[in-house]
Scaffold this motif. Structure first.
Motif, PDB file in Angstrom:
ATOM      1  N   LEU A   1      59.669 -56.912  81.302  1.00  0.00           N
ATOM      2  CA  LEU A   1      58.469 -56.828  82.127  1.00  0.00           C
ATOM      3  C   LEU A   1      57.251 -56.531  81.267  1.00  0.00           C
ATOM      4  O   LEU A   1      57.338 -55.801  80.273  1.00  0.00           O
ATOM      5  N   LEU A   2      56.119 -57.072  81.680  1.00  0.00           N
ATOM      6  CA  LEU A   2      54.855 -56.729  81.029  1.00  0.00           C
ATOM      7  C   LEU A   2      53.755 -56.688  82.079  1.00  0.00           C
ATOM      8  O   LEU A   2      53.983 -56.932  83.254  1.00  0.00           O
ATOM      9  N   ASP A   3      52.566 -56.322  81.645  1.00  0.00           N
ATOM     10  CA  ASP A   3      51.341 -56.277  82.442  1.00  0.00           C
ATOM     11  C   ASP A   3      51.435 -55.296  83.607  1.00  0.00           C
ATOM     12  O   ASP A   3      51.834 -55.645  84.715  1.00  0.00           O
ATOM     13  N   PHE A   4      51.045 -54.052  83.335  1.00  0.00           N
ATOM     14  CA  PHE A   4      50.977 -53.010  84.358  1.00  0.00           C
ATOM     15  C   PHE A   4      49.541 -52.854  84.861  1.00  0.00           C
ATOM     16  O   PHE A   4      49.103 -51.768  85.214  1.00  0.00           O
ATOM     17  N   GLY A   5      48.815 -53.976  84.916  1.00  0.00           N
ATOM     18  CA  GLY A   5      47.401 -53.947  85.247  1.00  0.00           C
ATOM     19  C   GLY A   5      47.081 -53.427  86.636  1.00  0.00           C
ATOM     20  O   GLY A   5      45.992 -52.877  86.850  1.00  0.00           O
ATOM     21  N   ILE A   6      47.973 -53.614  87.624  1.00  0.00           N
ATOM     22  CA  ILE A   6      47.716 -53.070  88.965  1.00  0.00           C
ATOM     23  C   ILE A   6      48.795 -52.078  89.368  1.00  0.00           C
ATOM     24  O   ILE A   6      48.936 -51.751  90.546  1.00  0.00           O
ATOM     25  N   ALA A   7      49.563 -51.596  88.401  1.00  0.00           N
ATOM     26  CA  ALA A   7      50.579 -50.585  88.690  1.00  0.00           C
ATOM     27  C   ALA A   7      49.918 -49.284  89.136  1.00  0.00           C
ATOM     28  O   ALA A   7      48.780 -48.979  88.768  1.00  0.00           O
ATOM     29  N   VAL A   8      50.652 -48.528  89.944  1.00  0.00           N
ATOM     30  CA  VAL A   8      50.158 -47.235  90.424  1.00  0.00           C
ATOM     31  C   VAL A   8      51.341 -46.279  90.514  1.00  0.00           C
ATOM     32  O   VAL A   8      52.505 -46.675  90.452  1.00  0.00           O
ATOM     33  N   ARG A   9      51.028 -45.017  90.698  1.00  0.00           N
ATOM     34  CA  ARG A   9      52.054 -44.030  90.987  1.00  0.00           C
ATOM     35  C   ARG A   9      52.626 -44.286  92.379  1.00  0.00           C
ATOM     36  O   ARG A   9      51.892 -44.648  93.310  1.00  0.00           O
ATOM     37  N   ALA A  10      53.924 -44.104  92.532  1.00  0.00           N
ATOM     38  CA  ALA A  10      54.562 -44.283  93.833  1.00  0.00           C
ATOM     39  C   ALA A  10      53.893 -43.380  94.863  1.00  0.00           C
ATOM     40  O   ALA A  10      53.575 -42.218  94.587  1.00  0.00           O
ATOM     41  N   GLY A  11      53.649 -43.944  96.041  1.00  0.00           N
ATOM     42  CA  GLY A  11      53.019 -43.197  97.110  1.00  0.00           C
ATOM     43  C   GLY A  11      51.512 -43.296  97.141  1.00  0.00           C
ATOM     44  O   GLY A  11      50.875 -42.844  98.110  1.00  0.00           O
ATOM     45  N   THR A  12      50.916 -43.905  96.109  1.00  0.00           N
ATOM     46  CA  THR A  12      49.464 -44.044  96.059  1.00  0.00           C
ATOM     47  C   THR A  12      48.981 -45.008  97.140  1.00  0.00           C
ATOM     48  O   THR A  12      49.552 -46.088  97.327  1.00  0.00           O
ATOM     49  N   GLU A  13      47.937 -44.626  97.859  1.00  0.00           N
ATOM     50  CA  GLU A  13      47.316 -45.534  98.817  1.00  0.00           C
ATOM     51  C   GLU A  13      46.395 -46.478  98.064  1.00  0.00           C
ATOM     52  O   GLU A  13      45.556 -46.043  97.270  1.00  0.00           O
ATOM     53  N   THR A  14      46.556 -47.763  98.284  1.00  0.00           N
ATOM     54  CA  THR A  14      45.813 -48.758  97.506  1.00  0.00           C
ATOM     55  C   THR A  14      45.284 -49.855  98.409  1.00  0.00           C
ATOM     56  O   THR A  14      45.677 -49.978  99.575  1.00  0.00           O
ATOM     57  N   ALA A  15      44.418 -50.661  97.845  1.00  0.00           N
ATOM     58  CA  ALA A  15      43.963 -51.862  98.538  1.00  0.00           C
ATOM     59  C   ALA A  15      45.059 -52.920  98.492  1.00  0.00           C
ATOM     60  O   ALA A  15      46.024 -52.817  97.732  1.00  0.00           O
ATOM     61  N   SER A  16      44.897 -53.953  99.316  1.00  0.00           N
ATOM     62  CA  SER A  16      45.858 -55.054  99.347  1.00  0.00           C
ATOM     63  C   SER A  16      45.548 -56.013  98.203  1.00  0.00           C
ATOM     64  O   SER A  16      44.792 -56.969  98.357  1.00  0.00           O
ATOM     65  N   VAL A  17      46.113 -55.720  97.037  1.00  0.00           N
ATOM     66  CA  VAL A  17      45.913 -56.574  95.871  1.00  0.00           C
ATOM     67  C   VAL A  17      47.275 -56.966  95.316  1.00  0.00           C
ATOM     68  O   VAL A  17      48.276 -56.283  95.530  1.00  0.00           O
ATOM     69  N   GLY A  18      47.304 -58.071  94.601  1.00  0.00           N
ATOM     70  CA  GLY A  18      48.546 -58.561  94.017  1.00  0.00           C
ATOM     71  C   GLY A  18      48.506 -60.075  93.971  1.00  0.00           C
ATOM     72  O   GLY A  18      47.453 -60.695  94.107  1.00  0.00           O
ATOM     73  N   THR A  19      49.659 -60.674  93.772  1.00  0.00           N
ATOM     74  CA  THR A  19      49.775 -62.127  93.726  1.00  0.00           C
ATOM     75  C   THR A  19      50.430 -62.582  95.021  1.00  0.00           C
ATOM     76  O   THR A  19      51.611 -62.295  95.253  1.00  0.00           O
ATOM     77  N   PRO A  20      49.703 -63.258  95.909  1.00  0.00           N
ATOM     78  CA  PRO A  20      50.178 -63.501  97.269  1.00  0.00           C
ATOM     79  C   PRO A  20      51.566 -64.119  97.378  1.00  0.00           C
ATOM     80  O   PRO A  20      52.315 -63.774  98.296  1.00  0.00           O
ATOM     81  N   ALA A  21      51.932 -65.009  96.497  1.00  0.00           N
ATOM     82  CA  ALA A  21      53.232 -65.674  96.618  1.00  0.00           C
ATOM     83  C   ALA A  21      54.398 -64.705  96.489  1.00  0.00           C
ATOM     84  O   ALA A  21      55.510 -65.013  96.951  1.00  0.00           O
ATOM     85  N   TYR A  22      54.171 -63.524  95.912  1.00  0.00           N
ATOM     86  CA  TYR A  22      55.266 -62.590  95.625  1.00  0.00           C
ATOM     87  C   TYR A  22      55.098 -61.227  96.309  1.00  0.00           C
ATOM     88  O   TYR A  22      55.947 -60.360  96.157  1.00  0.00           O
ATOM     89  N   MET A  23      54.029 -61.059  97.078  1.00  0.00           N
ATOM     90  CA  MET A  23      53.732 -59.757  97.673  1.00  0.00           C
ATOM     91  C   MET A  23      54.591 -59.486  98.901  1.00  0.00           C
ATOM     92  O   MET A  23      54.688 -60.331  99.787  1.00  0.00           O
ATOM     93  N   PRO A  24      55.180 -58.294  98.994  1.00  0.00           N
ATOM     94  CA  PRO A  24      55.944 -57.924 100.188  1.00  0.00           C
ATOM     95  C   PRO A  24      55.008 -57.653 101.363  1.00  0.00           C
ATOM     96  O   PRO A  24      53.807 -57.389 101.166  1.00  0.00           O
ATOM     97  N   PRO A  25      55.519 -57.703 102.582  1.00  0.00           N
ATOM     98  CA  PRO A  25      54.649 -57.476 103.744  1.00  0.00           C
ATOM     99  C   PRO A  25      53.864 -56.179 103.662  1.00  0.00           C
ATOM    100  O   PRO A  25      52.675 -56.146 104.009  1.00  0.00           O
ATOM    101  N   GLU A  26      54.486 -55.111 103.187  1.00  0.00           N
ATOM    102  CA  GLU A  26      53.778 -53.830 103.159  1.00  0.00           C
ATOM    103  C   GLU A  26      52.624 -53.819 102.166  1.00  0.00           C
ATOM    104  O   GLU A  26      51.649 -53.076 102.336  1.00  0.00           O
ATOM    105  N   GLN A  27      52.688 -54.649 101.126  1.00  0.00           N
ATOM    106  CA  GLN A  27      51.578 -54.720 100.181  1.00  0.00           C
ATOM    107  C   GLN A  27      50.399 -55.472 100.795  1.00  0.00           C
ATOM    108  O   GLN A  27      49.239 -55.151 100.521  1.00  0.00           O
TER     109      GLN A  27
END
Length: 283
Positions: free
Chosen positions: A143-169
């Motif tokens: 794995l590489l690129d932790f550019g949008i990684a966060v600590r577990a439980g962090t409240e965040t905006a809906s960001v990511g790569t749409p083709a792979y994002m889970p419903p909760e993201q």
């Protein structure tokens, strides 16, 4: 190299570039070690870039590209990483299309091992996709690129790569490791079939498919459909308990379907020398 201002390192050539940074093959002046340096282009994102380095540095894993140093001064900021000979999974899929089942299983196994180590450190990757999986010369997935990684439980905006994002993201719910399992399974599906699980060209249509469409497990080889159904479950609680548990399910399924040497066979298929003409890391 134009714009290079990372003290202690000499640029050799660019390996890749993105919207906010570029990755350069460089040598460390002190010992001539070859490294990959991800330098920031958009300095308005310096705080986020520093957090990326902090989170990456917290992960200790043979299955994650390792942080060596974070360099920051008035003019530049850079994440210095180990240089891993290999190619992004995205390039390999573009050239080969669907992989043989053992190779797809080897990719998922490597991703899950990296995610398990990240999750143990309390970190959710949130962007597992073929661009962010590096295949080494030995056919191992890192794995590489932790550019949008966060600590577990962090409240965040809906960001990511749409083709792979889970419903909760999509819903901007607090980051949870179960979301990474969904994304890794979407990558696994693409390795098996050559297609993403959901393919709407409209973002809202894609979101609706992640929430409502039937899981297309029938497109995968029959022995592997239970893994697809588990990993792409719409509700986080219906997915495996954690990456380690999912890896156990994968290994049991793979041995039963493809024999004890499934991973060796899969890695060998991913590692022919012709696939690795250069170093490659995504920005």
């Amino acid at each position: 190299m134009d714009g290079w201002d990372i003290p202690g390192y000499t640029a050799v050539r660019e390996l890749g570039a993105g919207a906010f940074g570029r990755v350069v093959l460089a040598t460390r002046d002190a010992d001539r070690r070859r490294v990959a340096v991800k330098s920031l282009l958009d300095h308005a994102r310096r705080a986020e870039f520093g957090l990326e380095a902090q989170l990456l540095g917290a992960v200790r894993s043979r299955h994650v590209v390792r942080l060596l140093e974070y360099v920051e001064n008035a003019r530049a900021a850079a994440i210095v990483m180990e240089l891993v000979p290999g190619r992004p999974l995205r390039e390999v899929l573009a050239e080969r299309g669907a992989l043989r089942p053992e190779a797809a299983l080897a990719v998922l196994a490597g991703a899950l091992r990296g995610l398990a180590d990240a999750h143990r450190a309390g970190i959710v990757h949130r962007d597992c996709k073929p661009d962010n999986v590096l295949l080494t010369e030995r056919g191992q997935a890192k794995l590489l690129d932790f550019g949008i990684a966060v600590r577990a439980g962090t409240e965040t905006a809906s960001v990511g790569t749409p083709a792979y994002m889970p419903p909760e993201q999509w819903q901007a719910m607090p980051a949870d490791p179960a979301g990474d399992l969904y994304a890794a399974t979407a990558v696994f599906f693409e390795c098996l079939t050559g297609e993403r699980p959901y393919r709407s060209r409209a973002v809202m249509g894609l979101a609706a498919q992640h929430f409502q469409a039937d899981i297309p497990a029938g497109e995968a080889p029959a022995p592997l459909r239970p893994l697809i159904l588990r990993g792409l479950a719409k509700h986080a609680e219906d997915r495996p308990a954690d990456a380690g548990a999912f890896l156990d399910e994968l290994e049991f399924t793979a041995r039963r379907a493809y024999g004890r040497s499934w991973e060796r066979t899969g890695r060998a298929d991913l590692a022919p020398r012709r696939l690795f003409p250069r170093f490659a890391l995504a920005a």
